[in-house]
Design a protein around this motif. Structure first.
Motif, PDB file in Angstrom:
ATOM      1  N   ARG A  34       7.489  12.775  -3.936  1.00  0.00           N
ATOM      2  CA  ARG A  34       8.355  11.434  -4.091  1.00  0.00           C
ATOM      3  C   ARG A  34       8.266  11.142  -2.535  1.00  0.00           C
ATOM      4  O   ARG A  34       8.844  11.835  -2.190  1.00  0.00           O
ATOM      5  CB  ARG A  34       9.878  11.435  -4.932  1.00  0.00           C
ATOM      6  N   TYR A  35       8.384   9.663  -3.020  1.00  0.00           N
ATOM      7  CA  TYR A  35       8.151   9.213  -1.691  1.00  0.00           C
ATOM      8  C   TYR A  35       9.058   7.697  -1.437  1.00  0.00           C
ATOM      9  O   TYR A  35       8.924   6.607  -0.950  1.00  0.00           O
ATOM     10  CB  TYR A  35       7.008   8.821  -1.150  1.00  0.00           C
ATOM     11  N   ASP A  36       9.953   7.835  -2.035  1.00  0.00           N
ATOM     12  CA  ASP A  36      10.837   6.994  -2.770  1.00  0.00           C
ATOM     13  C   ASP A  36      11.691   6.346  -1.397  1.00  0.00           C
ATOM     14  O   ASP A  36      13.088   5.305  -1.381  1.00  0.00           O
ATOM     15  CB  ASP A  36      12.195   6.995  -4.001  1.00  0.00           C
ATOM     16  N   PHE A  37      11.861   7.653  -0.345  1.00  0.00           N
ATOM     17  CA  PHE A  37      12.566   7.555   0.964  1.00  0.00           C
ATOM     18  C   PHE A  37      11.782   6.143   1.528  1.00  0.00           C
ATOM     19  O   PHE A  37      12.810   5.884   2.503  1.00  0.00           O
ATOM     20  CB  PHE A  37      12.793   8.477   1.475  1.00  0.00           C
ATOM     21  N   ARG A  38      10.215   5.794   1.488  1.00  0.00           N
ATOM     22  CA  ARG A  38       9.790   5.381   2.327  1.00  0.00           C
ATOM     23  C   ARG A  38      10.213   3.473   2.504  1.00  0.00           C
ATOM     24  O   ARG A  38       9.850   2.979   1.008  1.00  0.00           O
ATOM     25  CB  ARG A  38       8.518   5.620   2.497  1.00  0.00           C
ATOM     26  N   ASN A  39       9.794   3.452   3.185  1.00  0.00           N
ATOM     27  CA  ASN A  39      10.697   1.358   3.573  1.00  0.00           C
ATOM     28  C   ASN A  39       9.501   0.733   2.727  1.00  0.00           C
ATOM     29  O   ASN A  39       9.871   0.029   1.333  1.00  0.00           O
ATOM     30  CB  ASN A  39      10.105   0.826   4.712  1.00  0.00           C
ATOM     31  N   TYR A  40       8.471   1.405   2.309  1.00  0.00           N
ATOM     32  CA  TYR A  40       7.660   0.136   1.942  1.00  0.00           C
ATOM     33  C   TYR A  40       6.724   1.112   0.698  1.00  0.00           C
ATOM     34  O   TYR A  40       6.400  -0.556  -0.215  1.00  0.00           O
ATOM     35  CB  TYR A  40       6.314   1.194   2.287  1.00  0.00           C
ATOM     36  N   PHE A  41       7.494   2.050   0.371  1.00  0.00           N
ATOM     37  CA  PHE A  41       7.882   2.223  -1.277  1.00  0.00           C
ATOM     38  C   PHE A  41       9.198   0.803  -1.312  1.00  0.00           C
ATOM     39  O   PHE A  41       8.613   0.490  -2.763  1.00  0.00           O
ATOM     40  CB  PHE A  41       8.152   3.427  -1.821  1.00  0.00           C
ATOM     41  N   ARG A  42      10.492   1.061  -1.112  1.00  0.00           N
ATOM     42  CA  ARG A  42      11.001  -0.292  -2.055  1.00  0.00           C
ATOM     43  C   ARG A  42      10.687  -1.378  -1.040  1.00  0.00           C
ATOM     44  O   ARG A  42      11.355  -1.930  -2.575  1.00  0.00           O
ATOM     45  CB  ARG A  42      11.946   0.039  -0.829  1.00  0.00           C
ATOM     46  N   GLU A  43       9.551  -2.156  -0.822  1.00  0.00           N
ATOM     47  CA  GLU A  43       9.211  -3.578  -0.298  1.00  0.00           C
ATOM     48  C   GLU A  43       8.209  -3.665  -1.127  1.00  0.00           C
ATOM     49  O   GLU A  43       8.277  -4.591  -2.556  1.00  0.00           O
ATOM     50  CB  GLU A  43       8.336  -2.978   1.274  1.00  0.00           C
ATOM     51  N   VAL A  97       6.159  -1.804 -12.028  1.00  0.00           N
ATOM     52  CA  VAL A  97       5.943  -0.386 -13.008  1.00  0.00           C
ATOM     53  C   VAL A  97       5.939   0.686 -12.127  1.00  0.00           C
ATOM     54  O   VAL A  97       5.482   1.984 -12.106  1.00  0.00           O
ATOM     55  CB  VAL A  97       4.764  -0.417 -13.840  1.00  0.00           C
ATOM     56  N   GLY A  98       4.877   0.237 -10.811  1.00  0.00           N
ATOM     57  CA  GLY A  98       4.690   1.334  -9.940  1.00  0.00           C
ATOM     58  C   GLY A  98       3.922   0.836  -8.501  1.00  0.00           C
ATOM     59  O   GLY A  98       3.850  -0.688  -8.355  1.00  0.00           O
ATOM     60  N   VAL A  99       3.188   1.688  -7.840  1.00  0.00           N
ATOM     61  CA  VAL A  99       2.873   1.028  -6.477  1.00  0.00           C
ATOM     62  C   VAL A  99       2.105   1.911  -6.429  1.00  0.00           C
ATOM     63  O   VAL A  99       1.491   3.209  -6.491  1.00  0.00           O
ATOM     64  CB  VAL A  99       4.158   1.670  -5.718  1.00  0.00           C
ATOM     65  N   VAL A 100       0.825   0.783  -5.557  1.00  0.00           N
ATOM     66  CA  VAL A 100      -0.233   2.036  -5.079  1.00  0.00           C
ATOM     67  C   VAL A 100      -0.356   1.447  -3.398  1.00  0.00           C
ATOM     68  O   VAL A 100       0.008   0.864  -3.153  1.00  0.00           O
ATOM     69  CB  VAL A 100      -1.405   0.644  -5.201  1.00  0.00           C
ATOM     70  N   VAL A 101      -0.512   2.775  -2.903  1.00  0.00           N
ATOM     71  CA  VAL A 101      -0.366   3.043  -1.649  1.00  0.00           C
ATOM     72  C   VAL A 101      -2.012   3.744  -1.003  1.00  0.00           C
ATOM     73  O   VAL A 101      -2.546   4.553  -1.496  1.00  0.00           O
ATOM     74  CB  VAL A 101       0.697   3.922  -1.254  1.00  0.00           C
ATOM     75  N   VAL A 102      -2.109   2.739   0.475  1.00  0.00           N
ATOM     76  CA  VAL A 102      -2.762   3.058   0.638  1.00  0.00           C
ATOM     77  C   VAL A 102      -2.937   4.063   2.459  1.00  0.00           C
ATOM     78  O   VAL A 102      -1.948   2.907   3.261  1.00  0.00           O
ATOM     79  CB  VAL A 102      -4.275   2.180   0.619  1.00  0.00           C
ATOM     80  N   LYS A 103      -3.303   5.081   2.753  1.00  0.00           N
ATOM     81  CA  LYS A 103      -3.110   5.087   3.982  1.00  0.00           C
ATOM     82  C   LYS A 103      -4.671   4.979   5.201  1.00  0.00           C
ATOM     83  O   LYS A 103      -5.187   5.515   4.810  1.00  0.00           O
ATOM     84  CB  LYS A 103      -2.585   6.858   3.638  1.00  0.00           C
ATOM     85  N   VAL A 104      -4.480   4.324   6.374  1.00  0.00           N
ATOM     86  CA  VAL A 104      -5.370   4.147   7.095  1.00  0.00           C
ATOM     87  C   VAL A 104      -5.252   4.798   8.343  1.00  0.00           C
ATOM     88  O   VAL A 104      -4.042   5.062   9.202  1.00  0.00           O
ATOM     89  CB  VAL A 104      -5.819   2.916   7.532  1.00  0.00           C
ATOM     90  N   ASN A 105      -5.699   5.757   8.914  1.00  0.00           N
ATOM     91  CA  ASN A 105      -5.201   7.177   9.581  1.00  0.00           C
ATOM     92  C   ASN A 105      -5.727   6.645  11.051  1.00  0.00           C
ATOM     93  O   ASN A 105      -6.206   4.933  11.339  1.00  0.00           O
ATOM     94  CB  ASN A 105      -5.542   8.317  10.272  1.00  0.00           C
TER      95      ASN A 105
END
Length: 528
Positions: free
Chosen positions: A144-153, A187-195
């Protein structure tokens, strides 16, 4: 007085004079030379710095623009992924295993196709439903990553970007999140991470580093700079300790090893740890990426040799100054010596001329000098019709003085006689010795009556003032012939006419003045 002393010193010891002058001005000029060298080197270094700043600033703007475009493109990727059927079906049926498998397989292919390292899908609660690393032991499924700012945004319906370190891997990266909508709601969130390493390799220009909105360096080609802050008072400390740990995996931050370094030759530079030369620090914002800035540090290598250049310029200026001063001093000494020698030569020539024109015994004018002045006065008399008188004077019984008291006594009598006469005539009058004890007195601007009165006074004074010689009083008298000049008369005729008057005075008993008669007239003696 100093000028005369300098001339005297230049005459007696010119080499020492030049050396002292050069030494004095060399010491005085050293201060000016050092100031000039510093000013020249500072101006040159300022041009170098400004040129480097301008060039580097253009590069920085270009790099910031390119990086902004890349990050903006990545920021749009999650929104695009949220429209893919596999993602939307997964969020509609999160417990359907087939749909979960399909979403995992589809996400797993993304890192090879796009410049990204990880992608996953979360439901509205922040729980990960599918992930591109589902096969890895460190997969995110179920986290769960609901604490991340990007999720809330993203749940608020906005595309989001955030720098953070991975919860499982600890690897830093940029997280791009986008909302997935269904029936008008998220209804949801898609996240992409770039190192960070991928961004540094693909998007960054060497020598640049990037700070986020909290002032933390999140991207740099030098790994030692990552995780540091630009200053001690960075905005990251406005976050709670827990928030700092969640985002950056660290609670405290070391400031970047760079400090302001104002020097004697330039201000506005910085000192960077491990870099011997001062550096230029430039910063600019990344277009359309709020709060992120790109910075560059450019060493000014030429500064290392700047002090040596200043000493070189100083040496050149000082040497040129010394040579110039030496040349000018030598020239002045030469001019001073030449002028002094010329004056000495003029004085010597004047003395020789004076000796040639003056009787060495009495100081009266020699006959040649007397006749030259007489001819000049005759010309002036003829031009301006002025009066001119001439007297011939002869000491009475002078031979008797020589015979009775010796020639030294005779010489002293002559000297005293001339001194007495010159003391009683005007400066414009001229007394000349034309014979042994015979003298001529030229009286310009004097009519015969005035001349006669003068000669009578002279004769009376001389007769009343004896010359003392060895305790003996030697009484003197003189006989004189006087005449005025007529414009048609030659010098020889004038002398002859007045000489006749003198002869008449002597024949008439001496100690008297006889006025010469005009031409063809009888000479009449003038008695006491």
């Amino acid at each position: 007085m100093p000028k005369r002393r300098f001339q005297q010193q230049a005459l007696t010891n010119p080499v020492r004079t030049v050396a002292l002058v050069v030494l004095f001005f060399a010491i005085l000029g050293s201060v000016l030379a050092w100031f000039a060298a510093t000013s020249l080197v500072r101006a040159d270094f300022t041009r170098v710095v400004h040129s480097a700043q301008e060039s580097r600033s253009q590069e920085l703007q270009g790099a910031a623009g390119a990086l902004g475009q890349s990050l903006n493109a990545m920021q749009q990727a999650p929104a695009w992924l949220g429209k893919v059927g596999q993602i939307r079906e997964l969020l509609a049926h999160p417990d359907d295993a087939a749909r979960v498998d399909a979403a995992n397989l589809w996400l797993a292919e993304l890192p090879g196709k796009l410049s990204m390292d990880l992608a996953w899908v979360m439901d509205a609660t922040g729980r990960v439903l599918a992930s591109s690393n589902y096969r890895s032991e460190l997969n995110l499924i179920g986290d769960r990553y609901d604490f991340r700012n990007y999720f809330r945004e993203a749940m608020a319906g906005r595309n989001a970007m955030q720098y953070a370190r991975g919860v499982r891997t600890g690897e830093p990266g940029f997280y791009f999140a986008g909302p997935v909508r269904a029936a008008g709601r998220v209804v949801g969130v898609v996240v992409v991470k770039v190192n960070v390493e991928r961004v540094a390799t693909e998007m960054m220009t060497p020598g640049l580093f990037v700070s986020d909105h909290n002032g933390v360096i999140v991207l740099a080609d030098r790994p030692v700079l990552r995780g540091r802050t630009l200053t001690d008072a960075a905005a990251v400390y406005t976050l709670s300790a827990n928030e700092r740990v969640q985002r950056y995996r660290q609670q405290n931050f070391m400031p970047m090893p760079i400090v302001r370094r104002d020097t004697e030759l330039f201000s506005g530079l910085y000192a960077l740890e491990g870099e011997p030369a001062p550096v230029i620090l430039l910063s600019t914002g990344i277009p359309d990426i709020k709060g992120m800035h790109v910075h560059t540090v450019t060493p000014v290598r030429s500064y290392v040799h700047l002090d040596g250049r200043r000493w070189l310029v100083f040496a050149l200026i000082e040497t040129a100054g010394i040579l110039l001063i030496a040349f000018i001093s030598a020239l002045l000494v030469f001019i001073s010596r030449t002028r002094s020698l010329r004056l000495q030569l003029m004085d010597a020539n004047a003395e020789l001329q004076r000796q040639a024109e003056t009787d060495f015994l009495t100081g009266a004018a020699m006959r040649r000098k007397f006749e030259q002045v007489l001819q000049t006065e005759m010309l002036r008399h003829r031009r301006y019709r002025r009066t001119l008188c001439l007297a011939l004077i002869d000491l009475d019984h002078f031979k008797r003085i020589n015979d009775e008291h010796g020639h030294l006594a005779g010489d002293e009598v002559l000297r005293q006689f001339v001194i007495s006469l010159q003391a009683r005539v005007r400066g414009s009058d001229l007394l000349g010795r034309v014979g042994g004890e015979e003298f001529a007195l030229l009286l310009p601007e004097t009519d015969p009556d005035q001349a006669l009165a003068l000669l009578e006074r002279l004769r009376s004074d001389i007769a009343q003032r004896p010359v003392i010689w060895n305790g003996t009083q030697l009484r003197l008298t003189f006989s004189a012939g006087l005449g005025d000049w007529h414009g048609a008369e030659s010098v020889e005729a004038l002398f002859a006419r007045i000489d006749q008057a003198l002869y008449a005075a002597k024949q008439g008993g001496r100690n008297q003045v006889v006025v010469a008669s005009p031409v063809d007239e009888t000479v009449t003696p003038v008695t006491e």
